[in-house]
Motif scaffolding. Structure first.
Motif, PDB file in Angstrom:
ATOM      1  N   PRO A 180       3.727  -6.192 -17.161  1.00  0.00           N
ATOM      2  CA  PRO A 180       4.133  -4.937 -17.809  1.00  0.00           C
ATOM      3  C   PRO A 180       3.840  -3.686 -16.983  1.00  0.00           C
ATOM      4  O   PRO A 180       4.654  -2.765 -16.933  1.00  0.00           O
ATOM      5  CB  PRO A 180       3.330  -4.934 -19.109  1.00  0.00           C
ATOM      6  CG  PRO A 180       3.177  -6.390 -19.426  1.00  0.00           C
ATOM      7  CD  PRO A 180       3.003  -7.069 -18.080  1.00  0.00           C
ATOM      8  N   GLU A 181       2.698  -3.667 -16.283  1.00  0.00           N
ATOM      9  CA  GLU A 181       2.347  -2.437 -15.553  1.00  0.00           C
ATOM     10  C   GLU A 181       2.894  -2.388 -14.123  1.00  0.00           C
ATOM     11  O   GLU A 181       2.650  -1.419 -13.408  1.00  0.00           O
ATOM     12  CB  GLU A 181       0.839  -2.182 -15.573  1.00  0.00           C
ATOM     13  CG  GLU A 181      -0.054  -3.353 -15.215  1.00  0.00           C
ATOM     14  CD  GLU A 181      -0.264  -4.370 -16.349  1.00  0.00           C
ATOM     15  OE1 GLU A 181      -0.709  -5.475 -16.030  1.00  0.00           O
ATOM     16  OE2 GLU A 181       0.021  -4.102 -17.522  1.00  0.00           O
ATOM     17  N   ALA A 182       3.660  -3.390 -13.718  1.00  0.00           N
ATOM     18  CA  ALA A 182       4.242  -3.377 -12.370  1.00  0.00           C
ATOM     19  C   ALA A 182       5.225  -2.216 -12.240  1.00  0.00           C
ATOM     20  O   ALA A 182       6.088  -2.014 -13.085  1.00  0.00           O
ATOM     21  CB  ALA A 182       4.950  -4.699 -12.088  1.00  0.00           C
ATOM     22  N   LYS A 183       5.083  -1.460 -11.159  1.00  0.00           N
ATOM     23  CA  LYS A 183       5.975  -0.334 -10.899  1.00  0.00           C
ATOM     24  C   LYS A 183       7.260  -0.855 -10.259  1.00  0.00           C
ATOM     25  O   LYS A 183       7.224  -1.559  -9.260  1.00  0.00           O
ATOM     26  CB  LYS A 183       5.291   0.678  -9.985  1.00  0.00           C
ATOM     27  CG  LYS A 183       4.119   1.367 -10.651  1.00  0.00           C
ATOM     28  CD  LYS A 183       3.488   2.379  -9.713  1.00  0.00           C
ATOM     29  CE  LYS A 183       2.362   3.128 -10.374  1.00  0.00           C
ATOM     30  NZ  LYS A 183       1.160   2.328 -10.566  1.00  0.00           N
ATOM     31  N   LEU A 184       8.384  -0.481 -10.861  1.00  0.00           N
ATOM     32  CA  LEU A 184       9.678  -1.002 -10.419  1.00  0.00           C
ATOM     33  C   LEU A 184       9.978  -0.674  -8.961  1.00  0.00           C
ATOM     34  O   LEU A 184      10.431  -1.528  -8.209  1.00  0.00           O
ATOM     35  CB  LEU A 184      10.802  -0.419 -11.289  1.00  0.00           C
ATOM     36  CG  LEU A 184      10.755  -0.772 -12.770  1.00  0.00           C
ATOM     37  CD1 LEU A 184      11.845  -0.023 -13.516  1.00  0.00           C
ATOM     38  CD2 LEU A 184      10.900  -2.265 -12.974  1.00  0.00           C
ATOM     39  N   TYR A 185       9.736   0.568  -8.578  1.00  0.00           N
ATOM     40  CA  TYR A 185      10.143   1.007  -7.242  1.00  0.00           C
ATOM     41  C   TYR A 185       9.088   0.683  -6.189  1.00  0.00           C
ATOM     42  O   TYR A 185       9.408   0.150  -5.140  1.00  0.00           O
ATOM     43  CB  TYR A 185      10.487   2.502  -7.256  1.00  0.00           C
ATOM     44  CG  TYR A 185      11.560   2.816  -8.282  1.00  0.00           C
ATOM     45  CD1 TYR A 185      12.864   2.354  -8.109  1.00  0.00           C
ATOM     46  CD2 TYR A 185      11.260   3.518  -9.438  1.00  0.00           C
ATOM     47  CE1 TYR A 185      13.842   2.600  -9.050  1.00  0.00           C
ATOM     48  CE2 TYR A 185      12.249   3.770 -10.389  1.00  0.00           C
ATOM     49  CZ  TYR A 185      13.532   3.310 -10.198  1.00  0.00           C
ATOM     50  OH  TYR A 185      14.498   3.542 -11.127  1.00  0.00           O
ATOM     51  N   GLU A 186       7.828   0.983  -6.487  1.00  0.00           N
ATOM     52  CA  GLU A 186       6.780   0.792  -5.485  1.00  0.00           C
ATOM     53  C   GLU A 186       6.375  -0.676  -5.337  1.00  0.00           C
ATOM     54  O   GLU A 186       6.235  -1.178  -4.225  1.00  0.00           O
ATOM     55  CB  GLU A 186       5.533   1.620  -5.822  1.00  0.00           C
ATOM     56  CG  GLU A 186       5.762   3.111  -5.799  1.00  0.00           C
ATOM     57  CD  GLU A 186       6.210   3.670  -7.147  1.00  0.00           C
ATOM     58  OE1 GLU A 186       6.622   2.878  -8.022  1.00  0.00           O
ATOM     59  OE2 GLU A 186       6.157   4.896  -7.324  1.00  0.00           O
ATOM     60  N   GLU A 187       6.192  -1.377  -6.458  1.00  0.00           N
ATOM     61  CA  GLU A 187       5.649  -2.731  -6.389  1.00  0.00           C
ATOM     62  C   GLU A 187       6.711  -3.830  -6.376  1.00  0.00           C
ATOM     63  O   GLU A 187       6.512  -4.870  -5.766  1.00  0.00           O
ATOM     64  CB  GLU A 187       4.670  -2.956  -7.553  1.00  0.00           C
ATOM     65  CG  GLU A 187       3.441  -2.062  -7.437  1.00  0.00           C
ATOM     66  CD  GLU A 187       2.547  -2.096  -8.654  1.00  0.00           C
ATOM     67  OE1 GLU A 187       1.907  -1.069  -8.911  1.00  0.00           O
ATOM     68  OE2 GLU A 187       2.496  -3.117  -9.352  1.00  0.00           O
ATOM     69  N   LEU A 188       7.807  -3.594  -7.056  1.00  0.00           N
ATOM     70  CA  LEU A 188       8.853  -4.630  -7.114  1.00  0.00           C
ATOM     71  C   LEU A 188      10.001  -4.331  -6.146  1.00  0.00           C
ATOM     72  O   LEU A 188      10.973  -5.071  -6.085  1.00  0.00           O
ATOM     73  CB  LEU A 188       9.381  -4.777  -8.550  1.00  0.00           C
ATOM     74  CG  LEU A 188       8.325  -5.198  -9.588  1.00  0.00           C
ATOM     75  CD1 LEU A 188       8.951  -5.325 -10.964  1.00  0.00           C
ATOM     76  CD2 LEU A 188       7.618  -6.479  -9.202  1.00  0.00           C
ATOM     77  N   ASP A 189       9.874  -3.243  -5.404  1.00  0.00           N
ATOM     78  CA  ASP A 189      10.844  -2.878  -4.362  1.00  0.00           C
ATOM     79  C   ASP A 189      12.275  -2.701  -4.848  1.00  0.00           C
ATOM     80  O   ASP A 189      13.223  -2.998  -4.125  1.00  0.00           O
ATOM     81  CB  ASP A 189      10.829  -3.908  -3.217  1.00  0.00           C
ATOM     82  CG  ASP A 189       9.571  -3.811  -2.392  1.00  0.00           C
ATOM     83  OD1 ASP A 189       9.011  -2.704  -2.302  1.00  0.00           O
ATOM     84  OD2 ASP A 189       9.150  -4.840  -1.842  1.00  0.00           O
TER      85      ASP A 189
END
Length: 85
Positions: free
Chosen positions: A30-39
């Protein structure tokens, strides 16, 4: 999709991220950042919105998606959309 839970929506979003972008399912929290962490980039975000519209049958306004930064933000947005029948 009545009586849908946030967990149901999270599962749909997870499936979409894995299917569309080949993201490792273990990275989708849930807290994964779409742009920074999931590219993801802005084009990916549009693809995700289109996919979720197809799955839910609901129109997602681009403005509602601009503030989305994390997986949980996506889940919350889609969940609110589904509740607003």
């Amino acid at each position: 999709m009545t009586n849908v839970t946030k967990q149901d929506v999270f599962n749909q979003v997870t499936d979409a991220l894995v299917e569309l972008f080949e993201i490792d399912q273990t990275e989708i929290i849930p807290e994964a950042k779409l742009y920074e962490e999931l590219d993801l980039d802005s084009i990916d975000a549009v693809d995700l919105v289109v996919h979720l519209q197809n799955v839910t049958g609901k129109k997602i306004k681009p403005d509602e998606f601009k503030a989305v930064r994390t997986v949980q933000d996506v889940v919350d947005s889609v969940y609110e959309l589904l509740k607003a029948e």
